[in-house]
Design an enzyme around this catalytic site. Structure first.
Site, mmCIF file in Angstrom:
data_model
loop_
_atom_site.group_PDB
_atom_site.id
_atom_site.type_symbol
_atom_site.label_atom_id
_atom_site.label_comp_id
_atom_site.label_asym_id
_atom_site.label_seq_id
_atom_site.Cartn_x
_atom_site.Cartn_y
_atom_site.Cartn_z
ATOM 1 N N HIS A 34 33.966 -28.677 -101.270
ATOM 2 C CA HIS A 34 34.361 -27.477 -100.791
ATOM 3 C C HIS A 34 33.064 -26.198 -101.096
ATOM 4 O O HIS A 34 32.656 -25.680 -100.371
ATOM 5 C CB HIS A 34 35.635 -27.041 -101.243
ATOM 6 C CG HIS A 34 35.943 -25.525 -101.210
ATOM 7 N ND1 HIS A 34 35.833 -24.940 -99.929
ATOM 8 C CD2 HIS A 34 36.166 -24.658 -101.970
ATOM 9 C CE1 HIS A 34 36.256 -23.306 -100.218
ATOM 10 N NE2 HIS A 34 36.304 -23.460 -101.201
ATOM 11 N N HIS A 58 31.692 -20.432 -106.998
ATOM 12 C CA HIS A 58 32.840 -19.575 -106.703
ATOM 13 C C HIS A 58 34.363 -19.837 -107.302
ATOM 14 O O HIS A 58 35.101 -19.010 -107.735
ATOM 15 C CB HIS A 58 32.637 -19.028 -105.322
ATOM 16 C CG HIS A 58 33.429 -19.953 -104.512
ATOM 17 N ND1 HIS A 58 32.881 -21.137 -103.883
ATOM 18 C CD2 HIS A 58 34.936 -19.778 -103.999
ATOM 19 C CE1 HIS A 58 33.899 -21.743 -102.963
ATOM 20 N NE2 HIS A 58 35.053 -21.057 -103.154
ATOM 21 N N GLU A 62 38.143 -19.986 -111.877
ATOM 22 C CA GLU A 62 39.626 -20.127 -111.778
ATOM 23 C C GLU A 62 40.296 -21.322 -111.761
ATOM 24 O O GLU A 62 41.279 -21.536 -112.243
ATOM 25 C CB GLU A 62 39.790 -19.585 -110.036
ATOM 26 C CG GLU A 62 41.220 -19.153 -109.935
ATOM 27 C CD GLU A 62 41.586 -18.322 -108.556
ATOM 28 O OE1 GLU A 62 40.473 -17.954 -107.893
ATOM 29 O OE2 GLU A 62 42.890 -18.257 -108.458
ATOM 30 N N ASP A 63 39.370 -22.458 -111.481
ATOM 31 C CA ASP A 63 40.013 -23.822 -111.332
ATOM 32 C C ASP A 63 39.600 -24.704 -112.329
ATOM 33 O O ASP A 63 39.877 -25.967 -112.382
ATOM 34 C CB ASP A 63 39.653 -24.558 -109.972
ATOM 35 C CG ASP A 63 40.285 -23.663 -108.671
ATOM 36 O OD1 ASP A 63 41.209 -22.663 -109.021
ATOM 37 O OD2 ASP A 63 39.998 -23.679 -107.470
ATOM 38 N N ASP A 126 33.625 -18.878 -97.810
ATOM 39 C CA ASP A 126 34.667 -19.893 -98.464
ATOM 40 C C ASP A 126 35.853 -19.799 -97.405
ATOM 41 O O ASP A 126 36.329 -21.158 -97.261
ATOM 42 C CB ASP A 126 35.089 -19.154 -99.487
ATOM 43 C CG ASP A 126 36.393 -19.525 -100.378
ATOM 44 O OD1 ASP A 126 36.240 -20.716 -100.518
ATOM 45 O OD2 ASP A 126 37.110 -18.797 -100.772
ATOM 46 N N ASP A 247 31.977 -13.920 -67.252
ATOM 47 C CA ASP A 247 31.221 -14.097 -68.541
ATOM 48 C C ASP A 247 31.587 -15.409 -69.055
ATOM 49 O O ASP A 247 31.223 -15.583 -70.301
ATOM 50 C CB ASP A 247 30.922 -12.989 -69.433
ATOM 51 C CG ASP A 247 32.236 -12.277 -69.878
ATOM 52 O OD1 ASP A 247 33.233 -13.021 -69.561
ATOM 53 O OD2 ASP A 247 31.919 -11.514 -70.716
HETATM 54 MN MN MN Z 1 37.104 -21.743 -102.554
#
Ligand code: MN
Length: 478
Positions: A34, A58, A62-63, A126, A247
């Site tokens: 990811h 990123h 947090e994880d 993300d 279009d």
């Molecule tokens: Mn993420």
């Protein structure tokens, strides 16, 4: 990328891979897949090593057990601030009514952006990967995330002029929110496109020949399909009648210079008759998000309608990559640019004001990557305030601006008729100093206009000053 930057990106990858060990995505993939794709999405729109590094990291604070302090120690303040910004922007959730949430989140995003636009770009990259892997989540989660994407992230990508990400987010969200319509459009455009593929090929060949004859140097000519969601939006407007959509497929012609765009338009119209009322010059009059191009619908061979878009390479990149392209062009792709433009192109007069200011300001910086990236921290914004109308429109003001400046920025009538102001729902004085992120409501008088000499003492913008003076002159007050 130089070796120092490459080492930084590799080291971030090693850290993230280790930190996310044993974590799996819902799809069963290793978690590192990811952040890696997030970083690749950032690279695709042309962002540099630091943003890519932050993209890889990123989800780490947090994880995983690795803290933001550790990231700062290893990668420095700037990258830590980016990662922290993404973490803080956090999980945006839709609560309450659709509109309230959209506005609230748009505000949040813009304030985050004011601190550092790269945070928002990482968030978009993300989200794009999360949408690409949405299939492995339970249906109710799919719906929520798809809705957020359509109502919050895609409009922000659009606002930043990143057409490429906007289109991909919309198509993915549409697929989950309206699967039946999605299938219908896919089938419809597939059969239509099959028929038109050959047709486009003919037109492209004819155009190339014609432009060559007239001595126009062409960078590229190619057929393009409308993206799924925007085709659906168009169909809804036209009673789902695909024959009314001119279009659906089209041809894009990329030429070196602005002057070539107009020459090309002339040549196209000489070859094919244009449809009246369908010539749009977004070069002279760009769309509010800065989009520039010439569009014309023509009667092609066999009398079929066909939209032709004419633009420079720079306009094309800006349409796809938005604000990221501004950076690419103002900085590190100089040789790439020189390759495409023999002469320097003129900076268009009308584009998003703040992008223009940002670019001017960046042009004053050195060309070194370090300085460039530091520049992106957008200290530029420190003298700017973003305030909001109760409808969520963003009003860009200088520091220490007052509700009167705000009122005149919205509309001269609102300024002239202002009698009071509310900030976040509370009454304030008219010389109140507006702060970033505040919602300003201007109370107006229906019966009379009442700018006063007093206002001149505290307003900050020349726009407000000019309107107040104009009113006083008219009333014989000066
Ligand atoms: Mn993420």
């Amino acid at each position: 990328m130089d070796s120092k930057n490459e080492a930084m990106v590799r080291s971030a990858y090693a850290l993230a891979e280790k930190a996310h060990t044993n974590q799996k995505r819902k799809s069963g993939e290793a978690y590192i897949d990811h952040p890696l794709h997030t970083a690749m999405n950032l690279a695709k729109i042309g962002l540099g090593a630091r943003t890519i590094t932050a993209g890889i990291l990123h989800d780490v604070p947090e994880d995983t057990d690795v803290t933001i302090e550790e990231i700062e120690k290893k990668f420095g303040k700037e990258i830590a601030a980016l990662v922290d910004g993404v973490t803080k922007l956090g999980k945006i959730k839709l609560r309450g009514t659709k509109e309230e949430n959209y506005l609230e989140n748009l505000r949040k995003m813009f304030l985050a952006m004011a601190a550092d636009i790269r945070v928002v770009l990482i968030k978009l990259a993300d989200r794009l990967h999360n949408m690409e892997t949405l299939g492995s989540l339970p249906p109710e989660k799919q719906e929520r995330i798809a809705r957020e994407t359509l109502e919050i992230y895609a409009p922000i990508a659009n606002r930043l002029g990143i057409g490429d990400i906007k289109a991909r987010l919309e198509d993915l969200a549409f697929q989950y929110l309206e699967p039946k319509n999605y299938e219908y459009i896919i089938k419809l455009s597939a059969t239509e496109q099959e028929q038109r593929k050959k047709y486009i090929k003919t037109v492209v060949a004819e155009l190339k020949k014609e432009l060559g004859k007239e001595g126009i140097r062409v960078v590229d000519v190619f057929g393009r399909a409308k993206h799924i969601y925007s085709l659906f939006q168009k169909l809804k407007k036209h009673d789902m009648n695909i024959d009314k959509i001119y279009d659906l497929v089209g041809v894009r012609i990329i030429v070196p210079e602005i002057v070539n765009c107009y020459e090309t338009l002339g040549i196209v119209h000489k070859k094919y008759r244009p449809l009246v009322g369908r010539i749009k010059d977004y070069i002279s009059l760009p769309k509010p998000n800065g989009y520039q191009s010439i569009h014309t619908t023509i009667f092609g061979p066999e009398g079929n309608f066909l939209e032709i878009q004419i633009r420079t390479k720079k306009m094309d990149d800006e349409a796809e990559f938005g604000i990221a392209a501004h950076w690419i062009y103002s900085e590190n792709k100089r040789s790439f640019k020189d390759m495409l433009f023999r002469k320097k192109t003129k900076v268009p007069d009308q584009e998003l004001v703040w992008i223009k200011q940002l670019r001017e300001w960046q042009n004053g910086l050195g060309k070194d990557d370090q300085e460039f990236m530091e520049g992106l921290k957008i200290d530029f914004f420190k003298n700017h305030i973003f305030a909001f109308t109760p409808m969520g429109d963003i009003i860009d003001l200088p520091e220490e601006a007052t509700p009167i400046d705000f009122a005149y920025r919205v509309h001269s009538e609102i300024g002239d008729r202002a009698v009071g102001a509310k900030v976040n729902g509370h009454i304030v004085t008219l010389d109140y100093k507006v702060k970033n992120g505040e919602i300003i409501e201007i109370l107006t008088s229906k019966d009379h206009k009442n700018p006063s000499r007093d206002w001149l003492r505290f307003v900050k913008t020349s726009n407000a000053k000019a309107h107040i003076r104009k009113f006083m002159k008219k009333e014989g007050m000066i």
